[in-house]
Scaffold this active site. Structure first.
Site, mmCIF file in Angstrom:
data_model
loop_
_atom_site.group_PDB
_atom_site.id
_atom_site.type_symbol
_atom_site.label_atom_id
_atom_site.label_comp_id
_atom_site.label_asym_id
_atom_site.label_seq_id
_atom_site.Cartn_x
_atom_site.Cartn_y
_atom_site.Cartn_z
ATOM 1 N N SER A 208 -8.230 0.009 -3.550
ATOM 2 C CA SER A 208 -6.864 -0.185 -3.040
ATOM 3 C C SER A 208 -6.083 -0.967 -4.092
ATOM 4 C CB SER A 208 -6.887 -0.981 -1.728
ATOM 5 O OG SER A 208 -7.413 -0.202 -0.700
ATOM 6 N N LYS B 113 -4.224 -9.915 -0.467
ATOM 7 C CA LYS B 113 -4.248 -9.087 -1.686
ATOM 8 C C LYS B 113 -3.393 -7.843 -1.483
ATOM 9 C CE LYS B 113 -6.676 -5.536 -3.495
ATOM 10 N NZ LYS B 113 -7.745 -4.556 -3.276
ATOM 11 N N LYS C 185 -1.592 3.571 1.825
ATOM 12 C CA LYS C 185 -2.462 2.434 2.159
ATOM 13 C C LYS C 185 -1.653 1.145 2.213
ATOM 14 C CE LYS C 185 -6.089 -0.190 2.770
ATOM 15 N NZ LYS C 185 -7.139 -0.595 1.839
#
Lengths: 301, 301
Positions: free
Chosen positions: B99, B242, B174
């Site tokens: 990701s 993150k 995502k």
């Protein structure tokens, strides 16, 4: 109706109150009504008794329902010079179905109980469509036995009827609902706007997100409105602003910080600045779009 | 497996990569692996070939999967001195399942395609549980024909597999997912905290809200965690931070303002300040509770 007709007072015959009162009339109850301005035709020509003021309603009815716009309107209807409190006698029940301050509601309940009467707060969600279809959600605060006594009346107007707790808890639940809805709209708006600006198809992103942890009724229904640019209400931004104002006012008096709620209210204000007070609340995305000079559906570069 | 074994490279055998690679091995494919640090026992003792570096993986495998923590790690794995690009020959496929930044991903794809190879970005959601159960959601960006070629490999690791669009759109999807999830957590946290502070039972309010417009999987599952004070992950705040960092970094480079996402990131930082980097992301509510010196579940006054 299988039970005997009840004497029900109804104060406030606006876009919500008129159809709600209509369901009570249809069920055969004797209505005593008062509203600011003109009584709607359908009720004026019914068996309902028109009273000169809220006091007159309270003198004649056993259950007195209020359905008015805001906290000061309820205060005036209940405790004004010609208000409900002036006409009450012990044993009657006051049911406020308006969406107002949970903090002030607790005071109103105490004052009504001091007159030997009972009080329920019973705000609704579902809008004018829910009111017309007798499909409102009704969130009730007050004593359990009073709730059970009034439940058959609620059942004529709504479907999903919950006693949340004691006085004010119905209003608290309604405010919490409006907080969650506004902030989830903000969530979907920022997510889809990010996707579009980064060059992805927001409709495909919405589909990919449905079914996962991001799933919500708002992603489903209001996310689609954001993508299809359909901002006819639905639920108007001006009304949601009123509800977030209740949230932030109550939070201030409770000593509670609600940073995201405060931010969402500013985005609604930015919509109003664009002339969007009557947009559906999914139109919040337009404030974010204006902020970044980019619209969902516009080709990203 | 009904098809012939494929030569698959797998770079990054951490908490996610190890079980994902395990599913490929179980299906009979020949694996070529490289990871920072030690290769996990289960893979070290399997038929997988351990390579000295990412370049060695790319020289031997036809499909090279990367599953590493962050954007710089992918850049290093692909374009470092001993990276994948140094070992590629035309016709191979690089599949980044990490990701990472959707903006940088588009550059990575261009550089890999310039070598005569194909590139897919294919980040996942579902966490280590999804990885172990081969139940990941996989959001893919890249050419349709390349996606169809790799789909059987994805199906060994995941269940809900969607091609969102071209290069970077998988990563964009995502990131959008993580924005929507974080902000919906914020929505539920402020709504339930308001209810509790106003003196209502947050569990009853949560139940009353389920089924209405406020309904979301997060109100259901994470709302319950907030009420039951169960903050074991689940999905760790440090990881969600993150992801929001990716969102805010990409938004900045795209020229997009995301006010609520920015606010949610600050709340996660406040959790980390309380030692909560390893809490489940529903623990965001604790930052709001600390702010107002009040906890859900505490008696309101």
């Amino acid at each position: 109706m299988t039970t005997a007709p009840l004497k029900i007072g109804f104060i406030g015959l606006g876009i919500m109150g008129a159809p709600m009162a209509g369901h009570l009339l249809k069920a055969g109850h004797q209505l005593y009504v008062y509203t600011h301005g003109k009584v709607p035709e359908a009720i004026a020509t019914s068996t309902a008794t028109q009273c000169l003021d809220a006091k007159g309603v309270a003198q004649r009815a056993d259950i007195i329902i209020t359905m008015v716009p805001d906290t000061p309107d309820v205060a005036e209807a209940l405790f004004g010079d010609t208000g409900v409190a002036k006409g009450l006698t012990a044993g009657k029940v006051v049911v406020d179905m308006s969406s107002i301050s949970p903090v002030d509601t607790k005071q109103f309940a105490r004052k009504i109980e001091a007159l030997g009467c009972d009080y329920l707060d019973a705000p609704v969600s579902g809008g004018d469509v829910g009111a017309r279809n007798a499909a409102l959600s009704i969130m009730v605060g007050g004593k359990a036995e009073v709730f059970e006594r009034i439940r058959p009346v609620f059942e004529l107007m709504g479907k999903n009827i919950t006693r949340v707790g004691g006085h004010g808890d119905g209003q608290t639940c309604k405010v919490a609902n409006q907080i969650v809805v506004a902030l989830t709209i903000n969530a979907v708006a920022e997510g889809l706007l990010f996707a579009a600006k980064a060059g992805a198809d927001p409709a495909k992103v919405r589909s990919a997100l449905m079914g996962g942890l991001a799933t919500s009724r708002i992603l489903d229904i209001l996310g689609e409105r954001m993508i299809n640019r359909c901002f006819d209400p639905g639920f108007r931004i001006a009304l949601h602003q009123k509800d977030l104002n209740l949230a932030l006012g109550a939070a201030r008096s409770l000593g509670l910080a609600l940073p995201a709620t405060s931010n969402a209210q500013q985005l609604f204000s930015a919509c109003v600045a664009q002339g969007g007070g009557a947009w559906d609340h999914s139109g919040m995305v337009r404030a974010l779009e204006r902020l970044s000079n980019f619209e969902i559906g516009q080709a990203a570069n």
